[in-house]
Design a protein around this motif. Structure first.
Motif, PDB file in Angstrom:
ATOM      1  N   TYR A 168      -2.604 -17.874 -31.378  1.00  0.00           N
ATOM      2  CA  TYR A 168      -3.323 -17.582 -30.130  1.00  0.00           C
ATOM      3  C   TYR A 168      -3.011 -16.140 -29.715  1.00  0.00           C
ATOM      4  O   TYR A 168      -1.976 -15.570 -30.118  1.00  0.00           O
ATOM      5  CB  TYR A 168      -2.847 -18.498 -29.005  1.00  0.00           C
ATOM      6  N   PRO A 169      -3.855 -15.536 -28.886  1.00  0.00           N
ATOM      7  CA  PRO A 169      -3.451 -14.263 -28.266  1.00  0.00           C
ATOM      8  C   PRO A 169      -2.285 -14.509 -27.321  1.00  0.00           C
ATOM      9  O   PRO A 169      -2.147 -15.609 -26.765  1.00  0.00           O
ATOM     10  CB  PRO A 169      -4.700 -13.824 -27.498  1.00  0.00           C
ATOM     11  N   GLY A 170      -1.430 -13.518 -27.156  1.00  0.00           N
ATOM     12  CA  GLY A 170      -0.329 -13.653 -26.213  1.00  0.00           C
ATOM     13  C   GLY A 170      -0.857 -13.895 -24.811  1.00  0.00           C
ATOM     14  O   GLY A 170      -1.888 -13.345 -24.409  1.00  0.00           O
ATOM     15  N   MET A 171      -0.144 -14.719 -24.048  1.00  0.00           N
ATOM     16  CA  MET A 171      -0.592 -15.047 -22.688  1.00  0.00           C
ATOM     17  C   MET A 171      -0.274 -13.922 -21.709  1.00  0.00           C
ATOM     18  O   MET A 171       0.737 -13.221 -21.846  1.00  0.00           O
ATOM     19  CB  MET A 171       0.056 -16.356 -22.239  1.00  0.00           C
ATOM     20  N   ILE A 172      -1.143 -13.793 -20.713  1.00  0.00           N
ATOM     21  CA  ILE A 172      -1.007 -12.772 -19.669  1.00  0.00           C
ATOM     22  C   ILE A 172      -0.768 -13.462 -18.335  1.00  0.00           C
ATOM     23  O   ILE A 172      -1.575 -14.278 -17.902  1.00  0.00           O
ATOM     24  CB  ILE A 172      -2.277 -11.908 -19.585  1.00  0.00           C
ATOM     25  N   ASP A 173       0.343 -13.140 -17.685  1.00  0.00           N
ATOM     26  CA  ASP A 173       0.616 -13.645 -16.337  1.00  0.00           C
ATOM     27  C   ASP A 173       0.158 -12.588 -15.347  1.00  0.00           C
ATOM     28  O   ASP A 173       0.675 -11.471 -15.322  1.00  0.00           O
ATOM     29  CB  ASP A 173       2.105 -13.934 -16.153  1.00  0.00           C
ATOM     30  N   SER A 174      -0.803 -12.942 -14.496  1.00  0.00           N
ATOM     31  CA  SER A 174      -1.465 -11.957 -13.638  1.00  0.00           C
ATOM     32  C   SER A 174      -0.773 -11.696 -12.302  1.00  0.00           C
ATOM     33  O   SER A 174      -1.343 -11.021 -11.442  1.00  0.00           O
ATOM     34  CB  SER A 174      -2.909 -12.394 -13.383  1.00  0.00           C
ATOM     35  N   GLY A 175       0.453 -12.204 -12.140  1.00  0.00           N
ATOM     36  CA  GLY A 175       1.174 -11.913 -10.900  1.00  0.00           C
ATOM     37  C   GLY A 175       2.609 -12.376 -10.950  1.00  0.00           C
ATOM     38  O   GLY A 175       2.880 -13.577 -10.907  1.00  0.00           O
ATOM     39  N   THR A 176       3.534 -11.423 -11.048  1.00  0.00           N
ATOM     40  CA  THR A 176       4.964 -11.745 -11.131  1.00  0.00           C
ATOM     41  C   THR A 176       5.775 -10.657 -10.435  1.00  0.00           C
ATOM     42  O   THR A 176       5.243  -9.640 -10.007  1.00  0.00           O
ATOM     43  CB  THR A 176       5.444 -11.804 -12.597  1.00  0.00           C
ATOM     44  N   THR A 177       7.089 -10.890 -10.369  1.00  0.00           N
ATOM     45  CA  THR A 177       8.041  -9.824 -10.030  1.00  0.00           C
ATOM     46  C   THR A 177       8.984  -9.608 -11.203  1.00  0.00           C
ATOM     47  O   THR A 177      10.099  -9.118 -11.032  1.00  0.00           O
ATOM     48  CB  THR A 177       8.841 -10.164  -8.756  1.00  0.00           C
ATOM     49  N   LEU A 178       8.551  -9.976 -12.402  1.00  0.00           N
ATOM     50  CA  LEU A 178       9.379  -9.824 -13.595  1.00  0.00           C
ATOM     51  C   LEU A 178       9.734  -8.359 -13.814  1.00  0.00           C
ATOM     52  O   LEU A 178       8.880  -7.482 -13.746  1.00  0.00           O
ATOM     53  CB  LEU A 178       8.629 -10.358 -14.821  1.00  0.00           C
TER      54      LEU A 178
END
Length: 433
Positions: A86-96
């Protein structure tokens, strides 16, 4: 003093096996670039269907070829038979990357002093060596949006890939000025303000937002005509939104506030993205009509009102998507960004559907951020952000076997794994003196 020495030596003893686990033949395992041929997998491209018994060639950080009979004699062969890509997942909102331990102020760097600091750059504050980064990568999340928190305009968010020694190396090519839209709702169960005070505070914040926007508009008009103005970095940054150079990411959650935000941006020639949008399902048709994309989540959350169904947060993304809103998902977390696939799985089960849930953590955010030509799907020419798993990563039993970010093969190790390995079989046991 003796207790200090004991603590110090205990620390060294505990550190030694961690270092040993992170070494192979005396060298630390690092992300490494190269030419890699992933063979015989089932490839979920996201945008071009599912390809059985297919290979993917990674070269120079990009997806070079996709097919069933790729010849690459000089490539490192990785047999993916029985596995899925799969394509790598994108988290659209963090404080990472902006916080390490929330209870330790010295490690928290997502908020600046002041109510108006749009020029503060989240990218500058990102810590590439955060322990949460490798914890996140092994779950298949390769890219995240790091967002500043705080006042009315708290700063500028940045999209980062989770590999690199410096923030600039991690930068994935998208930034947006963040706005916390004036809220008419209570701040929480401990908010003791009267209804009148809440209304006054909201009106005051709205007035301030309008005044700041007008200043930015005037600043842009003057500078575009060649005027030389005094140094005003805050207004200069907001003026980039007015000019269309940067998008405006508006955090807004209550239904009434979403409606007000739609009205507020209607006459502004700015690219707008809504984030949060907890009650988006209540006004989904209005969001869709306005054509504003949404970064919503966390999905695994409580309802915003006691009268709501238990699954209001779970079903929110699905209801907005069915109304025609382009939806991407976020965890709004730091150390638990690793749970993004499970947030997506909940959204899939409660109305979004698995295909759309995958889009919400891959191609949809890539499109929203203007990076669909680089990220979000398995296609030739795109950045090699890929994950190889034993099965669909939305399943809790799935095991991520390989991760590639920017074409780098990422070591599947983190602090959690090292701790597990260390204490699984404690041999030889340490004797108490």
């Amino acid at each position: 003093m003796q207790s200090i020495y004991k603590t110090f030596f205990a620390f060294l003893i505990a550190l030694t096996p961690f270092m040993a686990q992170a070494q192979i033949d005396g060298e630390f395992v690092k992300p490494r670039s190269g030419k890699f041929l992933l063979q015989n997998a089932t490839v979920h491209t996201i945008t071009k269907g599912v390809l059985s018994n297919t290979s993917v060639l990674i070269e120079n950080g990009k997806i070079a070829q996709i097919g069933s009979s790729i010849q690459a004699a000089d490539a490192e062969i990785i047999d993916c038979r029985g596995m899925v890509i799969y394509p790598g997942m994108i988290d659209s909102g963090t404080t990472l990357g902006l916080v390490e331990v929330n209870s330790v102020a010295e490690t928290v760097d997502y908020q600046e002093i002041g109510n108006f600091t749009p020029n503060m750059q989240a990218l500058t504050a990102v810590n590439p060596n955060s322990e949460a980064v490798p914890v996140t990568r092994v779950s298949g999340v390769t890219t995240v949006m790091s967002i500043p928190q705080g006042g009315l305009f708290p700063g500028t968010a940045a999209l980062i890939n989770l590999v690199g020694y410096t923030p600039d190396q991690m930068y994935a090519g998208f930034k947006a000025v963040v706005m916390n839209f004036p809220s008419s709702a209570r701040r929480g169960r401990f908010d003791r303000r009267s209804d009148e005070d809440i209304k006054k505070d909201n009106e005051k914040a709205q007035k301030e937002a309008n005044e700041l926007w007008e200043k930015a508009k005037n600043y842009h008009e003057l500078t575009s005509k060649g005027a030389t103005l005094e140094y005003y970095p805050e207004i200069a940054q907001l003026a980039k939104v007015v000019a269309g150079e940067l998008p405006l990411m508006i955090e807004v959650n209550a239904a009434a506030d979403i409606q007000n935000a739609i009205k507020w941006v209607a006459d502004k020639k700015a690219k707008v993205i809504f984030s949060g949008v907890d009650e988006g399902w209540r006004v989904a048709d209005e969001i869709a009509k306005a054509g504003i994309p949404v970064l919503t989540g966390p999905v695994q959350d409580l309802p915003t009102r006691q009268s709501d169904r238990y699954d209001a947060a779970y079903a929110n993304a699905g209801k907005m998507a069915k109304a025609g809103v382009k939806v991407a998902l976020r965890t709004n977390d730091s150390e638990n960004v690793r749970n993004l696939p499970f947030h997506a799985a909940f959204a899939a089960a409660y109305g979004l559907g698995k295909e759309e849930a995958w889009k919400a953590v891959t191609i949809n955010p890539a499109e929203i951020f203007g990076l669909a030509d680089q990220l979000g799907s398995v296609e030739v020419g795109k950045v090699a952000n890929l994950i190889v798993s034993t099965e669909d990563p939305f399943e809790t039993r799935a095991q991520i076997m390989h991760v590639f970010i920017n074409g780098y093969r990422i070591p599947l190790s983190n602090r959690h794994i090292r701790l597990y390995q260390e204490f699984l079989e404690r041999s030889p046991a340490l004797k108490k003196n």
